[in-house]
Design a protein around this motif. Structure first.
Motif, mmCIF file in Angstrom:
data_model
loop_
_atom_site.group_PDB
_atom_site.id
_atom_site.type_symbol
_atom_site.label_atom_id
_atom_site.label_comp_id
_atom_site.label_asym_id
_atom_site.label_seq_id
_atom_site.Cartn_x
_atom_site.Cartn_y
_atom_site.Cartn_z
ATOM 1 N N LEU A 271 0.671 -1.472 0.214
ATOM 2 C CA LEU A 271 0.205 0.234 0.237
ATOM 3 C C LEU A 271 0.714 1.033 -0.121
ATOM 4 O O LEU A 271 1.860 0.801 1.059
ATOM 5 C CB LEU A 271 -0.938 0.474 1.392
ATOM 6 N N ASN A 272 0.554 1.711 -1.079
ATOM 7 C CA ASN A 272 1.735 3.541 -1.243
ATOM 8 C C ASN A 272 0.658 4.188 -0.391
ATOM 9 O O ASN A 272 0.093 5.162 -1.178
ATOM 10 C CB ASN A 272 1.624 3.901 -2.304
ATOM 11 N N ILE A 273 0.801 4.640 1.125
ATOM 12 C CA ILE A 273 0.146 5.901 1.589
ATOM 13 C C ILE A 273 1.026 7.220 1.800
ATOM 14 O O ILE A 273 0.932 7.502 2.877
ATOM 15 C CB ILE A 273 -0.885 5.072 2.820
ATOM 16 N N SER A 274 2.516 6.871 0.826
ATOM 17 C CA SER A 274 3.027 7.497 1.115
ATOM 18 C C SER A 274 4.100 8.372 -0.042
ATOM 19 O O SER A 274 4.940 8.949 0.183
ATOM 20 C CB SER A 274 4.518 6.944 1.773
ATOM 21 N N CYS A 275 3.132 8.522 -1.209
ATOM 22 C CA CYS A 275 4.045 8.523 -1.915
ATOM 23 C C CYS A 275 3.612 10.739 -2.062
ATOM 24 O O CYS A 275 2.825 11.203 -1.432
ATOM 25 C CB CYS A 275 2.518 8.706 -3.182
ATOM 26 N N PRO A 276 4.353 11.377 -2.346
ATOM 27 C CA PRO A 276 4.628 12.700 -1.972
ATOM 28 C C PRO A 276 4.398 13.549 -3.168
ATOM 29 O O PRO A 276 4.218 14.741 -3.281
ATOM 30 C CB PRO A 276 6.146 13.343 -2.111
ATOM 31 N N ASN A 277 3.625 12.980 -4.508
ATOM 32 C CA ASN A 277 3.937 12.957 -5.191
ATOM 33 C C ASN A 277 2.056 13.579 -5.749
ATOM 34 O O ASN A 277 2.130 14.457 -7.411
ATOM 35 C CB ASN A 277 4.373 12.950 -6.522
ATOM 36 N N VAL A 278 0.938 13.337 -5.425
ATOM 37 C CA VAL A 278 -0.359 13.403 -5.467
ATOM 38 C C VAL A 278 -0.758 14.379 -4.172
ATOM 39 O O VAL A 278 -0.358 14.371 -3.182
ATOM 40 C CB VAL A 278 -0.228 11.861 -5.747
ATOM 41 N N LYS A 279 -1.429 15.313 -4.663
ATOM 42 C CA LYS A 279 -2.243 16.598 -4.143
ATOM 43 C C LYS A 279 -3.172 15.218 -2.702
ATOM 44 O O LYS A 279 -3.560 15.882 -1.862
ATOM 45 C CB LYS A 279 -3.067 17.596 -4.391
ATOM 46 N N LYS A 280 -4.160 14.692 -3.571
ATOM 47 C CA LYS A 280 -5.079 14.388 -3.138
ATOM 48 C C LYS A 280 -4.207 12.605 -3.022
ATOM 49 O O LYS A 280 -4.025 11.947 -3.380
ATOM 50 C CB LYS A 280 -6.667 14.567 -4.023
ATOM 51 N N GLY A 281 -4.948 12.033 -1.769
ATOM 52 C CA GLY A 281 -4.682 10.551 -1.980
ATOM 53 C C GLY A 281 -2.732 10.878 -1.530
ATOM 54 O O GLY A 281 -2.065 12.029 -0.340
ATOM 55 N N GLY A 282 -2.509 9.409 -1.584
ATOM 56 C CA GLY A 282 -0.948 9.589 -1.239
ATOM 57 C C GLY A 282 -0.789 9.777 0.202
ATOM 58 O O GLY A 282 -1.603 9.241 1.297
ATOM 59 N N LEU A 283 0.352 10.947 0.280
ATOM 60 C CA LEU A 283 0.914 11.147 1.534
ATOM 61 C C LEU A 283 -0.524 11.695 2.856
ATOM 62 O O LEU A 283 -0.365 11.106 4.098
ATOM 63 C CB LEU A 283 1.657 12.070 1.754
ATOM 64 N N HIS A 284 -1.150 11.373 2.193
ATOM 65 C CA HIS A 284 -2.720 12.212 2.751
ATOM 66 C C HIS A 284 -2.822 10.991 3.446
ATOM 67 O O HIS A 284 -3.722 11.951 4.565
ATOM 68 C CB HIS A 284 -3.864 12.591 1.623
ATOM 69 N N PHE A 285 -3.128 9.799 3.555
ATOM 70 C CA PHE A 285 -3.335 8.800 4.233
ATOM 71 C C PHE A 285 -2.919 8.317 4.969
ATOM 72 O O PHE A 285 -2.663 6.983 5.984
ATOM 73 C CB PHE A 285 -3.762 7.780 3.083
ATOM 74 N N SER A 286 -1.122 8.918 5.408
ATOM 75 C CA SER A 286 -0.796 8.514 6.644
ATOM 76 C C SER A 286 -0.541 9.471 7.351
ATOM 77 O O SER A 286 0.462 9.967 7.850
ATOM 78 C CB SER A 286 0.722 7.957 6.292
ATOM 79 N N SER A 287 -1.482 11.053 7.099
ATOM 80 C CA SER A 287 -1.033 11.828 8.067
ATOM 81 C C SER A 287 -1.335 11.873 9.625
ATOM 82 O O SER A 287 -1.020 13.100 9.903
ATOM 83 C CB SER A 287 -2.291 13.795 7.064
ATOM 84 N N SER A 288 -2.213 11.114 9.667
ATOM 85 C CA SER A 288 -2.599 10.681 11.186
ATOM 86 C C SER A 288 -2.078 8.958 11.463
ATOM 87 O O SER A 288 -2.138 8.481 10.401
ATOM 88 C CB SER A 288 -3.563 10.935 11.644
ATOM 89 N N HIS A 289 -1.520 8.881 12.249
ATOM 90 C CA HIS A 289 -1.672 6.329 12.651
ATOM 91 C C HIS A 289 -3.705 6.673 12.668
ATOM 92 O O HIS A 289 -3.450 5.254 12.035
ATOM 93 C CB HIS A 289 -1.633 6.230 14.710
ATOM 94 N N GLU A 290 -4.101 7.213 12.809
ATOM 95 C CA GLU A 290 -5.816 6.905 13.045
ATOM 96 C C GLU A 290 -6.047 6.806 11.145
ATOM 97 O O GLU A 290 -6.584 5.579 11.176
ATOM 98 C CB GLU A 290 -6.950 7.856 13.269
#
Lengths: 319, 257
Positions: A127-146
């Motif tokens: 699961l790529n929840i850490s892509c820095p290159n998309v504004k929506k999605g990517g890193l957004h999904f690991s912005s909090s532990h929850e």
């Protein structure tokens, strides 16, 4: 392939611990002209999203000291084309295929993961929840532990293959994040994705990348990745795939000693398509020199005081 | 088949602002005009390879013609005869020689490199192309025009008017009478290529090919770093390294270039 390099990752048997990083190897076709994909420990495919994704406007890459920035932006042809044309082909080489999954909502991730599992051709989902290159999605999904834990649970419900979670090194509390996704059902961790970064062309006073920001990869960020693996190994019991700036076998062994069960090489593929197999050979040579029978003995070794028992710190025949 | 090679530099010639490095390539190494070598350049902290279009020397041997623009190309220009270059290649899609009554090559600066190679291929087919080549000033050319004049119908342009037509290669092209059906092959700065594409119009873009220069990482189509916008509704971007670097002008979306 002799027994010494064999390893097992969340129940997936691998002939050696060396894989290729998502996004650095396409879906294999480009590099199958250069090396035998069947000689790899495993293959992590380029991020696939539910629908085709055009990617970011160019320029998409910029070289930095001992590293590079990229802002590809998940360019891919979408799940349907991937399942029909790419996955069957790359799975045909007989080595485990980890399918990197990305998306723009929890539902999309879960949907793509479910379909990938249903294909019967993949070994695991990353699961790529850490892509820095998309504004929506990517890193957004690991912005909090929850948020990350909820995502993992949602995918876990619909995936019947091991689920690896790929994390960014830019987290306030990496250990807490690793623990949260492990509790939510992650079977393993992929550490790390690129580090959010940027560069500015001072002559023109504008960002170098069309997307303004990108992700840093390459040797410059390798020590950051080693620390992430080190910390994750201390905080969770699930296996870790170490990645980030691996350029040669020493870097791979370093990752393994920090706690990675397997490693993935990325940016170096662009420079030397033969690098993954050179890393395999280098690990083999190191094990012989150190008298290490199985690569698993090296996993997390630096946490246990290093080579000091049974003469393993000495070269064979040295005393 | 593209592969990794280490080849010795067997001859070095300096032509004005550009350096020609003739390579001792293995027997059987075959390349098409417009294809490139992905060269490992030295220098502290430089990790990525640099793409350079293949050219030919006066004797028709494969070579590189490099103008120092950044660190990689400066390093390459400083190499000496006897040193070895590590490269992947030949890579990419080259030019297709079209069935046309007139063949016009348009080069901006070091964009002459692949076009000189193409001109050689055309001569082998008994075609005699015309070449419009632009540089900043007379010194930039060195003695290369004297050699090229024997290989094609050459006309030069300089921005300051110190040699040939005063203006760019494109201004020169615009100033010349052409048949409607001329096939055009161009390599040069982005501005030159997009200016030409606008001037050509839709019909002309069908018969024009351009070699684009992009920053590249892998060089083989895997990383998607060298994306160029294309008109194909299903694709959006093409990888310059694999689907290019030569494109028909109609394939590229010039509005987004």
């Amino acid at each position: 392939m002799e027994a010494g390099l064999r390893t097992e990752l969340a129940g997936i048997r691998m002939q050696n611990p060396v894989m290729v990083c998502s996004g650095t190897w396409g879906n294999g076709r480009e590099y199958a002209e250069w090396i035998d994909p069947g000689a790899l420990g495993g293959i992590i495919t380029k991020s696939v999203t539910l629908r085709p994704c055009p990617g970011n406007p160019p320029p998409r890459i910029w070289e930095t000291p001992s590293g590079m920035l990229n802002s590809i932006g998940l360019e891919n042809r979408g799940l349907a084309a991937f399942l029909e044309e790419d996955l069957p082909w790359i799975a045909g080489f007989g080595v485990p295929v980890f399918v990197n999954v990305a998306g723009f909502s929890e539902e999309e991730y879960a949907e793509v993961a479910a379909e990938v599992c249903a294909s019967g051709l993949a070994a695991a989902v990353e699961l790529n929840i850490s892509c820095p290159n998309v504004k929506k999605g990517g890193l957004h999904f690991s912005s909090s532990h929850e948020d990350a834990a909820r995502m993992v649970s949602r995918v876990r419900e619909r995936a019947d293959l091991p689920v690896f979670v790929k994390l960014s090194p830019r987290l306030n509390d990496l250990k807490g994040m690793c623990a949260a996704v492990a509790r939510a059902g992650a079977d393993g961790l992929s550490l790390v994705n690129t580090i959010p970064a940027m560069s500015i062309d001072v002559e023109r006073a504008v960002p170098r990348l069309g997307n303004v920001t990108g992700g840093l990869s390459g040797p410059a960020m390798h020590p950051v990745a080693v620390l992430a693996v080190w910390e994750a190994y201390q905080s969770v019991g699930i296996p870790i795939v170490g990645m980030g700036g691996i350029w040669g076998w020493e870097d791979a062994v370093e990752m393994i000693m920090a706690g990675a069960t397997a490693v993935a090489v990325g940016t170096v593929n662009f420079v030397d398509p033969g690098a993954p197999l050179a890393v395999v050979e280098g690990i083999r040579g190191f094990m012989t020199r150190k008298g290490v029978a199985r690569v698993g003995e090296l996993v997390g070794l630096a946490h246990r005081g290093g080579f000091r028992d049974e003469g393993k710190g000495r070269a064979p025949g040295s005393g | 088949m593209p592969a990794g090679y280490v080849a010795q530099i067997v001859e070095k010639n300096v032509f004005g602002c550009a350096t020609e490095l003739v390579l001792d390539l293995p027997r059987g190494f075959e390349a098409h005009p417009g294809q490139f070598l992905h060269v490992r350049c030295g220098g502290d902290g430089r990790i990525l390879r640099r793409p350079f279009s293949l050219t030919v020397s006066q004797r028709g041997e494969l070579a590189l013609l490099v103008r120092p623009a950044g660190e990689g190309s400066r390093w390459l220009c400083a190499r000496r005869v006897g040193e070895e270059l590590d490269f992947l290649g030949p890579l990419g899609r080259g030019f297709s020689i079209l069935d046309a009554g007139e063949h016009v090559l348009v080069a901006g600066g070091a964009g002459i490199a692949p076009l000189r190679f193409l001109a050689l291929d055309m001569r082998k087919r008994k075609l005699r192309p015309s070449l419009c080549w632009g540089m900043e000033n007379e010194e930039d050319y060195g003695t290369l025009p004297e050699i090229l004049a024997g290989e094609c119908d050459l006309s030069l342009a300089t921005r300051d008017g110190s040699a040939g037509f005063e203006g760019t290669a494109l201004d020169l092209l615009f100033s010349q009478a052409r048949t409607e059906s001329a096939a055009i092959y161009a390599c040069g700065p982005r501005d030159m290529l997009s200016g030409m594409a606008r001037w050509l119009g839709e019909a002309g873009r069908e018969r024009a090919q351009v070699s684009v220069e992009e920053r590249m990482a892998c060089g083989v189509g895997a990383c998607r770093g060298c994306a160029v916008p294309v008109t194909d509704a299903g694709a959006t971007y093409a990888a310059a390294c694999r689907e290019g670097p030569v494109f028909f002008a109609r394939e590229l979306d010039w509005e987004r270039m």
